[in-house]
Design a protein around this motif. Structure first.
Motif, short mmCIF file in Angstrom:
data_model
loop_
_atom_site.label_atom_id
_atom_site.label_comp_id
_atom_site.label_asym_id
_atom_site.label_seq_id
_atom_site.Cartn_x
_atom_site.Cartn_y
_atom_site.Cartn_z
N ASP A 1 7.12 -25.53 -7.00
CA ASP A 1 8.09 -24.86 -8.00
C ASP A 1 9.68 -25.11 -6.56
OD1 ASP A 1 6.59 -24.87 -10.06
OD2 ASP A 1 6.32 -22.51 -9.72
N ARG A 2 9.21 -24.43 -5.46
CA ARG A 2 10.62 -24.14 -4.59
C ARG A 2 11.40 -25.22 -4.18
NH1 ARG A 2 9.86 -20.05 0.68
NH2 ARG A 2 11.63 -21.05 1.53
N ILE A 3 10.28 -26.59 -4.32
CA ILE A 3 11.11 -27.85 -3.72
C ILE A 3 11.42 -27.93 -5.12
CG2 ILE A 3 10.82 -29.73 -3.41
CD1 ILE A 3 7.48 -28.91 -1.89
N LEU A 4 11.09 -28.02 -6.65
CA LEU A 4 11.66 -28.76 -7.21
C LEU A 4 12.93 -27.92 -7.12
CD1 LEU A 4 8.84 -28.61 -9.65
CD2 LEU A 4 9.77 -30.60 -9.03
N LEU A 5 13.03 -26.72 -7.83
CA LEU A 5 14.68 -26.32 -7.85
C LEU A 5 15.31 -25.77 -6.79
CD1 LEU A 5 16.11 -23.82 -9.39
CD2 LEU A 5 15.15 -22.20 -7.98
N PHE A 6 15.13 -26.21 -5.54
CA PHE A 6 15.61 -25.94 -4.32
C PHE A 6 16.38 -27.38 -4.33
CE2 PHE A 6 14.88 -21.80 -4.40
CZ PHE A 6 16.15 -20.84 -3.92
N GLY A 7 15.53 -28.43 -3.99
CA GLY A 7 15.89 -29.93 -4.08
C GLY A 7 16.58 -29.98 -5.42
N ARG A 8 17.16 -29.24 -6.02
CA ARG A 8 17.54 -29.88 -7.47
C ARG A 8 17.16 -30.35 -8.26
NH1 ARG A 8 21.76 -26.20 -7.43
NH2 ARG A 8 23.26 -27.16 -8.69
N ILE A 9 15.78 -30.79 -7.95
CA ILE A 9 14.73 -31.78 -9.11
C ILE A 9 14.96 -30.98 -10.57
CG2 ILE A 9 12.47 -33.15 -9.29
CD1 ILE A 9 12.58 -32.82 -5.93
N ALA A 10 14.38 -30.05 -10.78
CA ALA A 10 14.07 -29.84 -12.26
C ALA A 10 14.60 -27.92 -11.76
CB ALA A 10 12.42 -29.63 -12.80
N PRO A 11 15.54 -26.99 -13.20
CA PRO A 11 15.48 -26.06 -12.85
C PRO A 11 14.06 -25.16 -12.75
CG PRO A 11 16.38 -27.28 -14.25
CD PRO A 11 15.85 -28.43 -13.88
N VAL A 12 13.56 -25.52 -12.17
CA VAL A 12 11.70 -24.06 -12.78
C VAL A 12 11.95 -23.14 -12.50
CG1 VAL A 12 10.52 -26.19 -12.91
CG2 VAL A 12 10.61 -24.66 -10.73
N ALA A 13 11.74 -22.04 -13.65
CA ALA A 13 11.41 -20.65 -12.85
C ALA A 13 10.58 -20.27 -11.98
CB ALA A 13 10.40 -19.93 -13.70
N GLU B 1 3.87 -35.83 -13.29
CA GLU B 1 3.79 -36.40 -12.11
C GLU B 1 4.49 -36.29 -10.55
OE1 GLU B 1 4.29 -40.40 -13.03
OE2 GLU B 1 3.11 -40.15 -14.59
N VAL B 2 5.57 -35.09 -11.02
CA VAL B 2 6.31 -35.32 -9.51
C VAL B 2 5.30 -34.10 -8.97
CG1 VAL B 2 8.42 -33.80 -8.52
CG2 VAL B 2 8.58 -36.15 -10.45
N ARG B 3 5.02 -33.44 -9.90
CA ARG B 3 4.42 -32.05 -9.48
C ARG B 3 3.16 -32.60 -8.49
NH1 ARG B 3 4.23 -26.55 -10.31
NH2 ARG B 3 6.06 -27.00 -11.85
N ARG B 4 2.54 -33.38 -9.36
CA ARG B 4 1.22 -34.70 -8.42
C ARG B 4 1.24 -34.65 -7.30
NH1 ARG B 4 -0.66 -35.62 -13.89
NH2 ARG B 4 0.64 -36.78 -13.98
N GLU C 1 19.12 -23.71 -15.36
CA GLU C 1 19.89 -23.67 -14.48
C GLU C 1 19.96 -23.47 -13.12
OE1 GLU C 1 23.69 -22.64 -16.38
OE2 GLU C 1 23.11 -23.16 -18.17
N PHE C 2 20.48 -25.22 -12.02
CA PHE C 2 19.73 -24.59 -10.90
C PHE C 2 20.36 -23.59 -10.61
CE2 PHE C 2 19.27 -29.45 -11.15
CZ PHE C 2 17.95 -29.39 -11.26
N ASP C 3 21.73 -23.29 -10.72
CA ASP C 3 22.43 -22.06 -9.61
C ASP C 3 21.82 -20.96 -10.15
OD1 ASP C 3 24.08 -23.80 -8.62
OD2 ASP C 3 25.83 -23.72 -9.62
N ALA C 4 21.78 -20.35 -11.63
CA ALA C 4 21.28 -19.24 -12.22
C ALA C 4 19.43 -18.91 -11.68
CB ALA C 4 21.18 -19.33 -13.61
#
Ligand code: SF4
Length: 236
Positions: A135-147, A118-121, A187-190
């Motif tokens: 994907d970039r927003i989710l990862l760097f916004g620390r919402i979800a550690p997606v690839a 839903e967040v993605r939508r 994980e976010f940092d990795a």
């Protein structure tokens, strides 16, 4: 899946970090601010967006009320240092600001909770935001550690592990994601580290059109450098 004789991603990242140094995100990582930054330049590149962003911050500000309160010609003029179509970018910024203000009371981050689909939508409803941007927003916004994979260089890890990237951007992006999903801890940092190193390497050495293979620190482990050229029309 990585081929048995190809370089593991962990080793690849260590080698890239030894060569390029530690990388830091040099754009706003807050989801709303990233959306504003993204429209500050066109064609969107870090340099163009940074120029438009600096001008916008200095001339008008970046908060929803500031963007909505600025007359369109003034907003366009502030965005000009970021490159082409400033009028269109001004319109889109007003659209972003209006949605964030009206729908979420100015607080986009608080809205990005719940099931990730839903967040993605929701994020994809913003102008100019497709899967790589989400994907970039989710990862760097620390919402979800997606690839997340840098949208302008998904080819880097693909060339190293498989050889020449596919003609189809979406297939190459997915192959790069699979490599990160399989070999970098969720994980976010990795995953941020992987994103930043692949991005920097793709922008400086492993360029899309003319990769500088003789200067590359991982050339001896690279399938592309070893001459592997895959059929380009269909994924294996
Ligand atoms: S050897 Fe060439 S293709 Fe392979 S990663 Fe380095 S620059 Fe890219």
């Amino acid at each position: 899946m990585r081929q048995a004789d190809s370089l593991p991603v962990a080793e690849l990242l260590d080698q890239l970090e030894s060569f390029h140094g530690t990388q830091e995100a040099d754009w706003p990582t807050d989801p709303y601010l990233f959306l504003v930054w993204w429209h500050c330049g066109y064609p969107a590149s870090d340099d163009a967006c940074a120029k438009g962003w600096d001008s916008l911050k200095g001339e008008i500000g970046v908060e929803p009320d500031q963007l909505l309160g600025a007359p369109s010609p003034v907003l366009s003029a502030a965005l000009k240092p970021g490159g082409m179509v400033p009028e269109l970018r001004a319109m889109r910024l007003k659209e972003v600001a209006a949605r964030v203000k009206v729908q979420w009371g100015g607080d986009l981050r608080s809205a990005l909770v719940g099931p990730i689909a839903e967040v993605r939508r929701e994020l994809k409803k913003f102008p100019g935001i497709a899967d790589p941007g989400v994907d970039r927003i989710l990862l760097f916004g620390r919402i979800a550690p997606v690839a997340a994979i840098p949208s302008n260089c998904p080819h880097v890890v693909v060339r190293i592990q498989h050889g020449q990237e596919r003609e189809n951007y979406g297939v190459t992006y997915r192959e790069a994601q699979q490599a990160i999903e399989a070999e970098v801890p969720g994980e976010f940092d990795a995953r941020s580290r992987a994103y930043l190193l692949l991005k920097h390497h793709g922008q400086t050495i492993c360029k899309r059109a003319n990769p500088k293979c003789p200067e590359c620190p991982v050339s001896l482990s690279c399938s592309f450098f070893a001459g592997k050229r895959r059929g380009r029309s269909s994924p294996s």
